[in-house]
Design a protein around this motif. Structure first.
Motif, PDB file in Angstrom:
ATOM      1  N   TRP A   1     -10.814  20.817  26.210  1.00 21.35           N
ATOM      2  CA  TRP A   1     -12.235  21.132  26.347  1.00 21.35           C
ATOM      3  C   TRP A   1     -12.352  22.356  27.245  1.00 21.35           C
ATOM      4  O   TRP A   1     -11.741  22.399  28.312  1.00 21.35           O
ATOM      5  N   VAL A   2     -13.132  23.332  26.821  1.00 23.84           N
ATOM      6  CA  VAL A   2     -13.346  24.542  27.600  1.00 23.84           C
ATOM      7  C   VAL A   2     -14.844  24.701  27.842  1.00 23.84           C
ATOM      8  O   VAL A   2     -15.641  24.654  26.901  1.00 23.84           O
ATOM      9  N   ASP A   3     -15.207  24.881  29.108  1.00 22.18           N
ATOM     10  CA  ASP A   3     -16.588  25.164  29.491  1.00 22.18           C
ATOM     11  C   ASP A   3     -16.763  26.672  29.434  1.00 22.18           C
ATOM     12  O   ASP A   3     -16.123  27.405  30.201  1.00 22.18           O
ATOM     13  N   THR A   4     -17.613  27.154  28.529  1.00 20.58           N
ATOM     14  CA  THR A   4     -17.776  28.600  28.355  1.00 20.58           C
ATOM     15  C   THR A   4     -18.519  29.253  29.514  1.00 20.58           C
ATOM     16  O   THR A   4     -18.483  30.471  29.652  1.00 20.58           O
ATOM     17  N   ASP A   5     -19.166  28.469  30.354  1.00 25.16           N
ATOM     18  CA  ASP A   5     -19.885  29.047  31.496  1.00 25.16           C
ATOM     19  C   ASP A   5     -18.947  29.387  32.648  1.00 25.16           C
ATOM     20  O   ASP A   5     -19.057  30.444  33.253  1.00 25.16           O
ATOM     21  N   ASP A   6     -18.020  28.481  32.963  1.00 20.32           N
ATOM     22  CA  ASP A   6     -17.158  28.728  34.123  1.00 20.32           C
ATOM     23  C   ASP A   6     -15.665  28.748  33.794  1.00 20.32           C
ATOM     24  O   ASP A   6     -14.834  28.960  34.666  1.00 20.32           O
ATOM     25  N   GLY A   7     -15.307  28.514  32.535  1.00 16.65           N
ATOM     26  CA  GLY A   7     -13.907  28.565  32.122  1.00 16.65           C
ATOM     27  C   GLY A   7     -13.087  27.337  32.482  1.00 16.65           C
ATOM     28  O   GLY A   7     -11.888  27.297  32.211  1.00 16.65           O
ATOM     29  N   SER A   8     -13.702  26.324  33.091  1.00 12.37           N
ATOM     30  CA  SER A   8     -12.943  25.123  33.448  1.00 12.37           C
ATOM     31  C   SER A   8     -12.520  24.373  32.183  1.00 12.37           C
ATOM     32  O   SER A   8     -13.153  24.502  31.129  1.00 12.37           O
ATOM     33  N   THR A   9     -11.430  23.630  32.303  1.00 13.41           N
ATOM     34  CA  THR A   9     -10.874  22.937  31.141  1.00 13.41           C
ATOM     35  C   THR A   9     -10.505  21.505  31.478  1.00 13.41           C
ATOM     36  O   THR A   9     -10.288  21.158  32.645  1.00 13.41           O
ATOM     37  N   ILE A  10     -10.421  20.693  30.444  1.00 14.70           N
ATOM     38  CA  ILE A  10      -9.873  19.337  30.507  1.00 14.70           C
ATOM     39  C   ILE A  10      -8.911  19.229  29.334  1.00 14.70           C
ATOM     40  O   ILE A  10      -9.267  19.538  28.196  1.00 14.70           O
ATOM     41  N   VAL A  11      -7.688  18.775  29.605  1.00 12.10           N
ATOM     42  CA  VAL A  11      -6.643  18.700  28.583  1.00 12.10           C
ATOM     43  C   VAL A  11      -6.303  17.237  28.326  1.00 12.10           C
ATOM     44  O   VAL A  11      -6.100  16.462  29.265  1.00 12.10           O
ATOM     45  N   ASN A  12      -6.251  16.862  27.041  1.00 13.15           N
ATOM     46  CA  ASN A  12      -5.883  15.508  26.626  1.00 13.15           C
ATOM     47  C   ASN A  12      -4.894  15.571  25.477  1.00 13.15           C
ATOM     48  O   ASN A  12      -5.098  16.310  24.527  1.00 13.15           O
ATOM     49  N   ASP A  13      -3.821  14.781  25.567  1.00 14.49           N
ATOM     50  CA  ASP A  13      -2.878  14.657  24.463  1.00 14.49           C
ATOM     51  C   ASP A  13      -3.292  13.485  23.602  1.00 14.49           C
ATOM     52  O   ASP A  13      -3.823  12.487  24.097  1.00 14.49           O
ATOM     53  N   PHE A  14      -3.058  13.608  22.298  1.00 18.47           N
ATOM     54  CA  PHE A  14      -3.470  12.587  21.333  1.00 18.47           C
ATOM     55  C   PHE A  14      -2.418  12.549  20.233  1.00 18.47           C
ATOM     56  O   PHE A  14      -1.799  13.567  19.931  1.00 18.47           O
ATOM     57  N   PHE A  15      -2.192  11.402  19.662  1.00 16.20           N
ATOM     58  CA  PHE A  15      -1.216  11.236  18.586  1.00 16.20           C
ATOM     59  C   PHE A  15      -1.918  10.665  17.370  1.00 16.20           C
ATOM     60  O   PHE A  15      -2.817   9.833  17.495  1.00 16.20           O
ATOM     61  N   ALA A  16      -1.514  11.109  16.198  1.00 18.65           N
ATOM     62  CA  ALA A  16      -2.112  10.607  14.963  1.00 18.65           C
ATOM     63  C   ALA A  16      -1.079  10.626  13.850  1.00 18.65           C
ATOM     64  O   ALA A  16      -0.113  11.386  13.891  1.00 18.65           O
ATOM     65  N   ASN A  17      -1.314   9.771  12.872  1.00 20.49           N
ATOM     66  CA  ASN A  17      -0.464   9.689  11.683  1.00 20.49           C
ATOM     67  C   ASN A  17      -1.283  10.040  10.459  1.00 20.49           C
ATOM     68  O   ASN A  17      -2.494   9.845  10.434  1.00 20.49           O
ATOM     69  N   GLY A  18      -0.597  10.493   9.443  1.00 14.00           N
ATOM     70  CA  GLY A  18      -1.228  10.733   8.163  1.00 14.00           C
ATOM     71  C   GLY A  18      -0.196  10.581   7.065  1.00 14.00           C
ATOM     72  O   GLY A  18       0.979  10.864   7.267  1.00 14.00           O
ATOM     73  N   MET A  19      -0.628  10.090   5.918  1.00 16.18           N
ATOM     74  CA  MET A  19       0.293   9.986   4.792  1.00 16.18           C
ATOM     75  C   MET A  19      -0.458  10.427   3.548  1.00 16.18           C
ATOM     76  O   MET A  19      -1.561   9.946   3.275  1.00 16.18           O
ATOM     77  N   ASN A  20       0.150  11.365   2.847  1.00 10.48           N
ATOM     78  CA  ASN A  20      -0.495  11.932   1.680  1.00 10.48           C
ATOM     79  C   ASN A  20       0.560  12.657   0.871  1.00 10.48           C
ATOM     80  O   ASN A  20       1.750  12.567   1.167  1.00 10.48           O
ATOM     81  N   ALA A  21       0.116  13.389  -0.131  1.00 14.19           N
ATOM     82  CA  ALA A  21       1.051  14.183  -0.933  1.00 14.19           C
ATOM     83  C   ALA A  21       1.844  15.103  -0.008  1.00 14.19           C
ATOM     84  O   ALA A  21       1.454  15.354   1.125  1.00 14.19           O
ATOM     85  N   TRP A  22       2.930  15.628  -0.488  1.00 12.33           N
ATOM     86  CA  TRP A  22       3.872  16.404   0.322  1.00 12.33           C
ATOM     87  C   TRP A  22       3.205  17.443   1.198  1.00 12.33           C
ATOM     88  O   TRP A  22       3.536  17.590   2.363  1.00 12.33           O
ATOM     89  N   ASP A  23       2.282  18.184   0.664  1.00 12.64           N
ATOM     90  CA  ASP A  23       1.679  19.282   1.422  1.00 12.64           C
ATOM     91  C   ASP A  23       0.432  18.883   2.207  1.00 12.64           C
ATOM     92  O   ASP A  23      -0.154  19.708   2.878  1.00 12.64           O
ATOM     93  N   LYS A  24       0.043  17.617   2.156  1.00  8.93           N
ATOM     94  CA  LYS A  24      -1.211  17.202   2.784  1.00  8.93           C
ATOM     95  C   LYS A  24      -1.045  16.199   3.913  1.00  8.93           C
ATOM     96  O   LYS A  24      -2.022  15.777   4.510  1.00  8.93           O
ATOM     97  N   GLY A  25       0.169  15.804   4.240  1.00  8.53           N
ATOM     98  CA  GLY A  25       0.392  14.825   5.303  1.00  8.53           C
ATOM     99  C   GLY A  25      -0.112  15.306   6.650  1.00  8.53           C
ATOM    100  O   GLY A  25      -0.784  14.581   7.378  1.00  8.53           O
ATOM    101  N   LEU A  26       0.190  16.562   6.997  1.00 10.26           N
ATOM    102  CA  LEU A  26      -0.260  17.110   8.270  1.00 10.26           C
ATOM    103  C   LEU A  26      -1.783  17.220   8.300  1.00 10.26           C
ATOM    104  O   LEU A  26      -2.411  16.888   9.301  1.00 10.26           O
ATOM    105  N   GLY A  27      -2.372  17.674   7.206  1.00 13.02           N
ATOM    106  CA  GLY A  27      -3.834  17.774   7.153  1.00 13.02           C
ATOM    107  C   GLY A  27      -4.496  16.426   7.373  1.00 13.02           C
ATOM    108  O   GLY A  27      -5.496  16.313   8.090  1.00 13.02           O
ATOM    109  N   SER A  28      -3.938  15.377   6.780  1.00 10.51           N
ATOM    110  CA  SER A  28      -4.478  14.029   6.981  1.00 10.51           C
ATOM    111  C   SER A  28      -4.371  13.616   8.445  1.00 10.51           C
ATOM    112  O   SER A  28      -5.310  13.058   9.015  1.00 10.51           O
ATOM    113  N   ALA A  29      -3.236  13.899   9.077  1.00 14.16           N
ATOM    114  CA  ALA A  29      -3.049  13.544  10.488  1.00 14.16           C
ATOM    115  C   ALA A  29      -4.016  14.320  11.379  1.00 14.16           C
ATOM    116  O   ALA A  29      -4.606  13.756  12.309  1.00 14.16           O
ATOM    117  N   LEU A  30      -4.202  15.611  11.117  1.00 14.63           N
ATOM    118  CA  LEU A  30      -5.103  16.427  11.934  1.00 14.63           C
ATOM    119  C   LEU A  30      -6.556  15.991  11.773  1.00 14.63           C
ATOM    120  O   LEU A  30      -7.310  15.925  12.752  1.00 14.63           O
TER     121      LEU A  30
END
Length: 167
Positions: A87-116
């Motif tokens: 998260w970036v605050d456009t007024d003062d540039g402060s940020t908050i960082v969070n890591d997240f994990f996700a899975n996806g399953m789809n056709a060969w070229d779409k697995g990453l898109g599903s996860a994202l």
């Protein structure tokens, strides 16, 4: 206003959303809130408050999975993604960082898109504690705006924002 206060304003304005899309797992059908609906509510608030959410893919793991269907064997790509949301605050540039994990399953070229897609939707819903069950904010907004037939789109949008922020 700090980035935390801005995030709190978004959270206060987005109490719940009703499922608007159906998915299917095997024979079971389930409802869920689409990414378009979720972003349709959250993005105007982010824009008004000056918040940007960036996504960085840290790691991707792909594994082909073959399984049997009534039409024979099918192979899809099972993708696990480690994503860093900032998260970036456009007024003062402060940020908050969070890591997240996700899975996806789809056709060969779409697995990453599903996860994202899954990661973005659920990260936002869990960050802002958005309920997707009985407490339907959509119905409350619709009921409050039923008598506004001659209002402009801008007036309706302003009224919706005020109504949602009051909740």
């Amino acid at each position: 206003m700090s980035v935390y206060k801005k995030l709190h304003q978004v959270q206060a304005a987005t109490r719940s959303l009703a499922a608007n899309t159906q998915g299917q797992t095997g024979a079971a059908t389930y409802g869920y809130v689409s990414g378009a609906k979720l972003l349709g509510v959250i993005r105007p608030l982010m824009d008004q408050l000056g918040l940007i959410l960036t996504q960085e893919v840290i790691e991707i793991n792909n594994q082909p999975i073959t399984y049997s269907t009534r039409n024979g064997e099918k192979t899809e790509m099972f993708t696990t993604a480690h994503i860093r949301f900032t998260w970036v605050d456009t007024d003062d540039g402060s940020t908050i960082v969070n890591d997240f994990f996700a899975n996806g399953m789809n056709a060969w070229d779409k697995g990453l898109g599903s996860a994202l897609t899954y990661a973005e939707r659920y990260y936002l819903m869990k960050t802002f504690h958005i309920a997707t069950d009985e407490d339907d904010i959509d119905a409350l907004v619709k009921a409050a705006l039923e008598n506004k037939e001659d209002a402009t789109d801008e007036e309706i949008e302003a009224d919706m924002y005020e109504l949602i922020c009051e909740r």
